[in-house]
Design a protein around this motif. Structure first.
Motif, PDB file in Angstrom:
ATOM      1  N   CYS A 107     -58.116  27.166  -2.483  1.00  0.00           N
ATOM      2  CA  CYS A 107     -56.822  27.349  -3.156  1.00  0.00           C
ATOM      3  C   CYS A 107     -56.362  28.790  -2.952  1.00  0.00           C
ATOM      4  O   CYS A 107     -56.871  29.712  -3.610  1.00  0.00           O
ATOM      5  CB  CYS A 107     -56.945  27.051  -4.648  1.00  0.00           C
ATOM      6  SG  CYS A 107     -57.592  25.404  -5.031  1.00  0.00           S
ATOM      7  N   ASP A 112     -50.048  24.917   1.033  1.00  0.00           N
ATOM      8  CA  ASP A 112     -49.381  23.840   0.315  1.00  0.00           C
ATOM      9  C   ASP A 112     -50.092  23.594  -1.016  1.00  0.00           C
ATOM     10  O   ASP A 112     -51.220  23.080  -1.054  1.00  0.00           O
ATOM     11  CB  ASP A 112     -49.387  22.576   1.167  1.00  0.00           C
ATOM     12  CG  ASP A 112     -48.500  21.480   0.600  1.00  0.00           C
ATOM     13  OD1 ASP A 112     -48.223  21.518  -0.613  1.00  0.00           O
ATOM     14  OD2 ASP A 112     -48.091  20.591   1.371  1.00  0.00           O
ATOM     15  N   SER A 114     -49.398  21.459  -3.372  1.00  0.00           N
ATOM     16  CA  SER A 114     -49.556  20.038  -3.731  1.00  0.00           C
ATOM     17  C   SER A 114     -50.811  19.452  -3.095  1.00  0.00           C
ATOM     18  O   SER A 114     -51.524  18.653  -3.726  1.00  0.00           O
ATOM     19  CB  SER A 114     -48.322  19.250  -3.296  1.00  0.00           C
ATOM     20  OG  SER A 114     -48.130  19.318  -1.892  1.00  0.00           O
ATOM     21  N   LYS A 115     -51.119  19.835  -1.845  1.00  0.00           N
ATOM     22  CA  LYS A 115     -52.345  19.372  -1.204  1.00  0.00           C
ATOM     23  C   LYS A 115     -53.575  19.907  -1.931  1.00  0.00           C
ATOM     24  O   LYS A 115     -54.586  19.202  -2.065  1.00  0.00           O
ATOM     25  CB  LYS A 115     -52.370  19.808   0.256  1.00  0.00           C
ATOM     26  CG  LYS A 115     -51.365  19.086   1.146  1.00  0.00           C
ATOM     27  CD  LYS A 115     -51.524  19.522   2.590  1.00  0.00           C
ATOM     28  CE  LYS A 115     -50.536  18.774   3.489  1.00  0.00           C
ATOM     29  NZ  LYS A 115     -50.676  19.207   4.912  1.00  0.00           N
ATOM     30  N   ARG A 117     -53.755  20.597  -5.125  1.00  0.00           N
ATOM     31  CA  ARG A 117     -53.898  19.859  -6.381  1.00  0.00           C
ATOM     32  C   ARG A 117     -54.507  18.477  -6.137  1.00  0.00           C
ATOM     33  O   ARG A 117     -55.320  17.991  -6.938  1.00  0.00           O
ATOM     34  CB  ARG A 117     -52.540  19.744  -7.075  1.00  0.00           C
ATOM     35  CG  ARG A 117     -52.071  21.051  -7.717  1.00  0.00           C
ATOM     36  CD  ARG A 117     -50.901  20.817  -8.651  1.00  0.00           C
ATOM     37  NE  ARG A 117     -49.689  20.474  -7.912  1.00  0.00           N
ATOM     38  CZ  ARG A 117     -48.802  21.366  -7.471  1.00  0.00           C
ATOM     39  NH1 ARG A 117     -49.007  22.666  -7.711  1.00  0.00           N
ATOM     40  NH2 ARG A 117     -47.708  20.980  -6.829  1.00  0.00           N
ATOM     41  N   ARG A 118     -54.124  17.845  -5.020  1.00  0.00           N
ATOM     42  CA  ARG A 118     -54.722  16.535  -4.702  1.00  0.00           C
ATOM     43  C   ARG A 118     -56.216  16.679  -4.425  1.00  0.00           C
ATOM     44  O   ARG A 118     -57.018  15.834  -4.845  1.00  0.00           O
ATOM     45  CB  ARG A 118     -54.011  15.916  -3.496  1.00  0.00           C
ATOM     46  CG  ARG A 118     -52.644  15.340  -3.833  1.00  0.00           C
ATOM     47  CD  ARG A 118     -52.154  14.409  -2.726  1.00  0.00           C
ATOM     48  NE  ARG A 118     -51.974  15.110  -1.464  1.00  0.00           N
ATOM     49  CZ  ARG A 118     -50.831  15.688  -1.100  1.00  0.00           C
ATOM     50  NH1 ARG A 118     -49.782  15.673  -1.926  1.00  0.00           N
ATOM     51  NH2 ARG A 118     -50.728  16.292   0.071  1.00  0.00           N
ATOM     52  N   HIS A 137     -53.057  27.036 -10.766  1.00  0.00           N
ATOM     53  CA  HIS A 137     -53.614  25.686 -10.913  1.00  0.00           C
ATOM     54  C   HIS A 137     -54.209  25.486 -12.305  1.00  0.00           C
ATOM     55  O   HIS A 137     -54.135  24.380 -12.877  1.00  0.00           O
ATOM     56  CB  HIS A 137     -54.683  25.433  -9.855  1.00  0.00           C
ATOM     57  CG  HIS A 137     -54.140  25.245  -8.470  1.00  0.00           C
ATOM     58  ND1 HIS A 137     -53.039  24.477  -8.199  1.00  0.00           N
ATOM     59  CD2 HIS A 137     -54.562  25.720  -7.261  1.00  0.00           C
ATOM     60  CE1 HIS A 137     -52.792  24.484  -6.896  1.00  0.00           C
ATOM     61  NE2 HIS A 137     -53.702  25.238  -6.312  1.00  0.00           N
ATOM     62  N   ARG A 140     -51.397  24.875 -14.807  1.00  0.00           N
ATOM     63  CA  ARG A 140     -50.750  23.579 -14.591  1.00  0.00           C
ATOM     64  C   ARG A 140     -51.680  22.407 -14.912  1.00  0.00           C
ATOM     65  O   ARG A 140     -51.263  21.246 -14.823  1.00  0.00           O
ATOM     66  CB  ARG A 140     -50.278  23.466 -13.141  1.00  0.00           C
ATOM     67  CG  ARG A 140     -49.142  24.408 -12.784  1.00  0.00           C
ATOM     68  CD  ARG A 140     -48.833  24.356 -11.308  1.00  0.00           C
ATOM     69  NE  ARG A 140     -47.766  25.272 -10.952  1.00  0.00           N
ATOM     70  CZ  ARG A 140     -46.476  24.945 -10.905  1.00  0.00           C
ATOM     71  NH1 ARG A 140     -46.094  23.694 -11.210  1.00  0.00           N
ATOM     72  NH2 ARG A 140     -45.568  25.824 -10.573  1.00  0.00           N
ATOM     73  N   ALA A 142     -54.307  21.497 -13.192  1.00  0.00           N
ATOM     74  CA  ALA A 142     -54.929  20.903 -12.010  1.00  0.00           C
ATOM     75  C   ALA A 142     -56.376  21.345 -11.838  1.00  0.00           C
ATOM     76  O   ALA A 142     -57.167  20.664 -11.177  1.00  0.00           O
ATOM     77  CB  ALA A 142     -54.120  21.268 -10.766  1.00  0.00           C
TER      78      ALA A 142
END
Length: 596
Positions: A107, A112, A114-115, A117-118, A137, A140, A142
């Motif tokens: 991280c 990206d 969003s990637k 977080r996935r 993160h 949020r 995540a």
């Protein structure tokens, strides 16, 4: 010590990467007294500390069978100051824990989110990231650190210097109290001690600086040059060493941009790294260095953090580091894994004393070297060309047929000369220097029997002045009517005409021909200009004053009130009085000018 006591899967991974025995820092974290404890480790860059903390946290990550359990929340968190360092740490941990089935999530800023977080949502055993992105993160939701077993702060001193204290505190406050905390730092200043005291319990202090021979594989050199010659000196250093990969350090992104453009214009395969470059541009630059499409990297301190280039053998400090720690971090890019490296400090003449003090304070052995001349470079080029052409090579029938055809058209001597010419045409030209680096001046003491007081005035050696000695032929043409100026630097500041002349030309927008006699005293310097250019010179001084306060722009230059003969006339002792104090001693007793 060997890696025999490690879990078998980690031992196999190390053997596959060619690790036969641990480095000093790796051995230290594997000692029985360090097992399970919080650690504060002081180790130099390039000492193998990434693998060290990877091995140190193995007991908290692996189960009884030496594998990683299935879990969604991360067990280990590694925080690094920059994207490059985080990505490098992630790559190291991937191969180290790959056989154990580890999932590593990275991280970092500029990627990206969003990637990321996935990846976190799918579960990761180890999370590696930069403070800002990890905090984002975390806020949020995540990143869940409730099951964390180990937290690692890599290069903690640099993270605090970069202003990440609040981010680190928020991240660590979100972790369990019973976690294990490993703090790795090249230096241990007071802020690091305070951080360790707050977030660690009964921490074991490990220092392997001496054992790692932090400077042993790096030859430190310093080179004094005229400020106007810095760029030319860098070009000649690159040409002399012809390093497979070289890194040049500048202080600001503007200076990185300027130097990079100058090198590319001269024909060097160079890339740049600074805060103004996007992540994609940085990745492309690093890949070009790894692929050998580029051989020179111009970078700022922060942008170069975490870069690991195995072929890097030359580091040039184009602008001096702010302190010994920065010098250490910069130079640590080379001299890794037992390989030798060279770190060179390009030093403006007025700042030689600062370099001496910094190196002495850091206990780093170094030597002053001369600036490479075009003759030195041509000699090295000849040696390298002969070595390259005399190496055994394999040729096929087509090559031999072409060679026979060439021999029918030209003599062997002509063909060899053409080959040399083609080789040299690819090389950037060396630069002519204002000064060829006679750097022993600041170590020179008066000759035996010579009174130091007799050498208070010093001429530039060019025979310029208001009058001449011997057969008095009058002043040189153009210097019949002159104005004298004063500079607030003298012999105590290593003042020397070799770098004063370029300084005056740059600050006053004049040429060397416009500058007359130069008198260097203990704490100030006088020089003369024709009255016809004095006005233009004074106007240019106002525009160039103040910039780069520690360099040329910080030198105060002002016109001298009164006639030059009165200014230069030695002070006399008052009748019957004591000699004047040190500041009132005669500083300028002009030597007679030589007639041309």
């Amino acid at each position: 010590m060997t890696f025999e006591k490690l879990p078998s899967l980690l031992g196999e991974a190390l053997a596959a990467r060619g690790y036969a025995e641990p480095t000093p820092v790796q051995a230290a974290v594997l000692e029985p007294e360090a097992e399970g404890r919080d650690l504060v480790v002081s180790a130099q860059t390039g000492s193998g500390k990434t693998v060290a903390f990877g091995l140190a946290m193995a007991p908290q990550l692996l189960d009884a069978k030496g594998a990683l359990p299935f879990i969604r929340e991360p067990l280990a968190l590694v925080i690094a100051p920059t994207r490059e360092l985080a990505l490098q740490v992630s790559r190291e941990l991937v191969w180290l824990y790959g056989k154990a089935g580890a999932r590593v999530a990275t991280c970092v800023g500029g990627m990206d989110a969003s990637k990321e977080r996935r990846a976190l949502g799918q579960g990761a055993h180890i999370v590696v990231g930069t403070p800002g992105r990890l905090r984002d993160h975390l806020e949020r939701g995540a990143l869940d650190l409730s099951q964390l077993k180990v937290a690692v702060l890599d290069e903690a001193d640099e993270m605090l210097d970069m202003g990440f204290r609040e981010d680190l505190e928020e991240i660590l406050d979100a972790t369990p109290q019973e976690r294990r905390t490993l703090l790795f730092s090249a230096t241990i200043p007071k802020p690091i001690v305070a951080l360790a005291r707050r977030y660690q319990k009964d921490a074991l202090r490990i220092s392997t600086v001496g054992a790692d021979r932090g400077h042993g594989d790096i030859a430190y050199q310093a080179m004094a040059v005229a400020p106007a010659d810095i760029e030319h000196a860098v070009v000649n250093l690159l040409r002399l060493h012809d390093a497979e990969t070289a890194m040049l350090f500048c202080a600001t992104r503007d200076n990185v941009r300027h130097l990079h453009a100058s090198l590319v214009e001269r024909g060097f395969d160079a890339v740049a790294l600074s805060g103004e470059h996007s992540q994609n541009e940085r990745n492309a630059a690093l890949q070009a260095l790894r692929d050998r499409r580029a051989r020179v990297c111009v970078a700022t301190d922060v942008a170069a953090r975490g870069i690991d280039l195995p072929t890097l053998s030359l580091v040039v400090h184009v602008e001096l580091p702010r302190d010994a720690e920065t010098l250490q971090h910069r130079s640590g890019r080379t001299g890794r894994a037992g390989k030798k490296g060279i770190a060179i400090l390009v030093t403006p003449y007025p700042r030689r004393k600062r370099v001496d003090m910094m190196m002495r304070g850091a206990r780093i052995a170094f030597e002053w070297i001369k600036v490479p001349t075009p003759e030195d470079i041509r000699e090295k080029d000849r040696e390298r060309l002969l070595a390259a052409l005399l190496e055994p090579i394999e040729v096929d029938d087509e090559d031999r047929a072409l060679a026979q055809k060439l021999l029918q058209e030209r003599s062997p001597e002509d063909l060899a000369a053409a080959l040399v010419r083609v080789h040299r045409a690819k090389l950037p030209m060396a630069e002519e220097m204002v000064d060829h680096g006679q750097n022993d001046r600041h170590d020179r003491s008066p000759a035996k029997g010579q009174d130091r007081g007799q050498d208070r005035g010093q001429d530039s050696g060019q025979g310029r002045g208001p009058e001449r000695s011997g057969n008095d032929q009058g002043p040189r043409p153009g210097f019949e009517d002159t104005v004298w100026f004063r500079m607030d630097i003298g012999r105590r500041d290593n003042a020397d005409p070799r770098w004063i002349l370029p300084l005056l030309c740059r600050r006053g927008h004049v040429t060397k021909r416009d500058i007359g006699a130069i008198r260097i005293g203990a704490s100030e310097t006088l020089f003369e200009l024709p009255r016809t250019v004095a006005g233009k010179f004074s106007a240019a001084l106002k525009r160039t004053e103040g910039g780069d306060a520690e360099g040329e722009g910080g030198v105060r230059i002002e016109p001298v009130q009164g006639h030059a003969r009165e200014v230069l006339k030695p002070h006399k002792r008052p009748p019957g009085g004591a000699p004047p104090r040190h500041k009132a001693k005669p500083a300028y007793k002009p030597k007679p000018h030589r007639a041309r």
